[in-house]
Design an enzyme around this catalytic site. Structure first.
Site, PDB file in Angstrom:
ATOM      1  N   HIS A  58       0.852  -1.204   0.000  1.00 34.35           N
ATOM      2  CA  HIS A  58       0.000   0.000   0.000  1.00 34.35           C
ATOM      3  C   HIS A  58       0.878   1.242   0.000  1.00 34.35           C
ATOM      4  CE1 HIS A  58       0.643  -0.599   4.326  1.00 34.35           C
ATOM      5  NE2 HIS A  58       0.127   0.582   4.603  1.00 34.35           N
ATOM      6  N   HIS A  60       1.315   3.950   1.984  1.00 29.64           N
ATOM      7  CA  HIS A  60       1.830   4.697   3.149  1.00 29.64           C
ATOM      8  C   HIS A  60       3.359   4.826   3.100  1.00 29.64           C
ATOM      9  CE1 HIS A  60      -1.996   3.988   5.786  1.00 29.64           C
ATOM     10  NE2 HIS A  60      -2.111   5.016   4.976  1.00 29.64           N
ATOM     11  N   ASP A  62       5.708   4.583   5.164  1.00 32.59           N
ATOM     12  CA  ASP A  62       6.539   3.549   5.797  1.00 32.59           C
ATOM     13  C   ASP A  62       6.466   2.228   5.016  1.00 32.59           C
ATOM     14  OD1 ASP A  62       3.836   3.332   6.844  1.00 32.59           O
ATOM     15  OD2 ASP A  62       4.607   1.870   8.291  1.00 32.59           O
ATOM     16  N   HIS A  63       5.849   2.271   3.815  1.00 30.22           N
ATOM     17  CA  HIS A  63       5.776   1.086   2.944  1.00 30.22           C
ATOM     18  C   HIS A  63       6.283   1.358   1.528  1.00 30.22           C
ATOM     19  CE1 HIS A  63       3.484  -1.309   5.904  1.00 30.22           C
ATOM     20  NE2 HIS A  63       3.230  -0.097   6.341  1.00 30.22           N
ATOM     21  N   HIS A 116      -7.588  -0.633   5.398  1.00 34.02           N
ATOM     22  CA  HIS A 116      -6.545   0.248   5.951  1.00 34.02           C
ATOM     23  C   HIS A 116      -6.291   1.369   4.944  1.00 34.02           C
ATOM     24  CE1 HIS A 116      -2.884   1.286   8.169  1.00 34.02           C
ATOM     25  NE2 HIS A 116      -2.177   1.158   7.076  1.00 34.02           N
ATOM     26  N   ASP A 135      -0.159  -3.986   6.200  1.00 31.08           N
ATOM     27  CA  ASP A 135      -0.868  -3.514   7.398  1.00 31.08           C
ATOM     28  C   ASP A 135      -2.325  -3.983   7.395  1.00 31.08           C
ATOM     29  OD1 ASP A 135       1.453  -2.210   8.083  1.00 31.08           O
ATOM     30  OD2 ASP A 135       0.679  -0.180   7.755  1.00 31.08           O
ATOM     31  N   HIS A 173       4.516  -4.906  10.778  1.00 31.06           N
ATOM     32  CA  HIS A 173       4.907  -4.247  12.033  1.00 31.06           C
ATOM     33  C   HIS A 173       4.993  -5.237  13.191  1.00 31.06           C
ATOM     34  CE1 HIS A 173       4.428   0.019  10.743  1.00 31.06           C
ATOM     35  NE2 HIS A 173       3.514  -0.476   9.929  1.00 31.06           N
TER      36      HIS A 173
END
Ligand code: ZN
Ligand code: FE
Length: 256
Positions: A58, A60, A62-63, A116, A135, A173
């Site tokens: 996805h 985000h 942090d991805h 999400h 996530d 995570h």
């Protein structure tokens, strides 16, 4: 059975996991998400691997935040979710549920798991009993429902629940210890959950990961995956309604 792939897992940023998946036959290496480009380059180098692909779950940061740096350094091909392709830096190929992506001879099926984010995908290597879930689901938890609806997220979790029980879930995570503190408030009498919590506490005190998570164990303990059980629905005040039960649990976790 089938093609052997090597999965290398390492902590990234505060609480993310980085994954490099390597197929020795072809020499291909896929970065699953890109939380930290420099860390990924260093981990690949240590193993003598060259990143040839990025597979994003996805958009985000942090991805997908390390996409452009990794592409600039390696010339790798970036594959990401069709449902949010415009938000994936450097994307070359957009994929959606039902598609397959290849790492050499190894095949991963794309599963749509929106909620999400609206385009979130998971990648399932059936022959290797491994699913990279980003996530969408966590050990004893699930992603916050930022963009989708509770009903949509529940349908996504149902798709993951339907995978073979021996599937290892490679979550993005390490949230397990805090998820466990919440899970016991939902099912205080769940024996399998109590045993799991003891194992989690030991793993974390030894500074070891709790991820990947075995789907079979999650099915017995993860409250978010158990919203279809009549006793859970009754306890949450939504008899006969799995999506509303899921929504109630998610809401309680958001306020926890
Ligand atoms: Zn996310
Ligand atoms: Fe994340």
């Amino acid at each position: 059975m089938g093609i052997f792939i090597d999965i290398h897992q390492f902590p990234c940023l505060n609480d993310n996991y980085g994954y490099l998946v390597h197929d020795a036959g072809s020499g291909e290496t896929a970065a699953i998400d890109t939380p930290d480009a420099e860390r990924y380059l260093a981990e690949a180098k240590l193993r003598g691997w060259t990143i040839t692909q990025i597979w994003n779950t996805h958009w985000h940061p942090d991805h997908a935040g390390g996409n452009l740096r990794l592409k600039e350094e390696t010339g790798c091909r970036i594959i990401g979710p069709a449902g949010e392709a415009a938000k994936i830096p450097g994307i070359d190929q957009a994929v959606k549920g039902g598609d397959a992506v290849m790492l050499g001879e190894a095949k991963a099926a794309v599963i749509d798991v929106p909620g999400h984010t609206l385009g979130h995908i998971a990648l399932h290597f059936a022959d290797q009993s491994a699913a990279f879930v980003g996530d969408s689901v966590f050990a004893l938890g699930c992603g916050r429902v930022f963009e989708g609806t509770m009903e949509m997220m529940w349908q996504s979790l149902k798709r993951l629940k339907a995978l073979p029980p021996k599937t290892q879930l490679y979550c993005a995570h390490e949230y397990t210890a805090s998820n466990a503190r919440f899970a016991v408030t939902i099912e205080p009498e769940n024996k399998a959950l109590k045993d799991y919590v003891a194992w989690i506490e030991k793993r974390r005190s030894d500074n070891l990961p709790t991820v990947p998570a075995l789907l079979e164990r999650e099915l017995a303990t993860n409250p978010f995956l158990r919203a279809d059980l009549p006793e859970m629905q009754l306890a949450m005040g939504h008899a006969g309604n799995a999506a509303a039960t899921f929504g109630e649990i998610r809401g309680r976790k958001d306020r926890f």
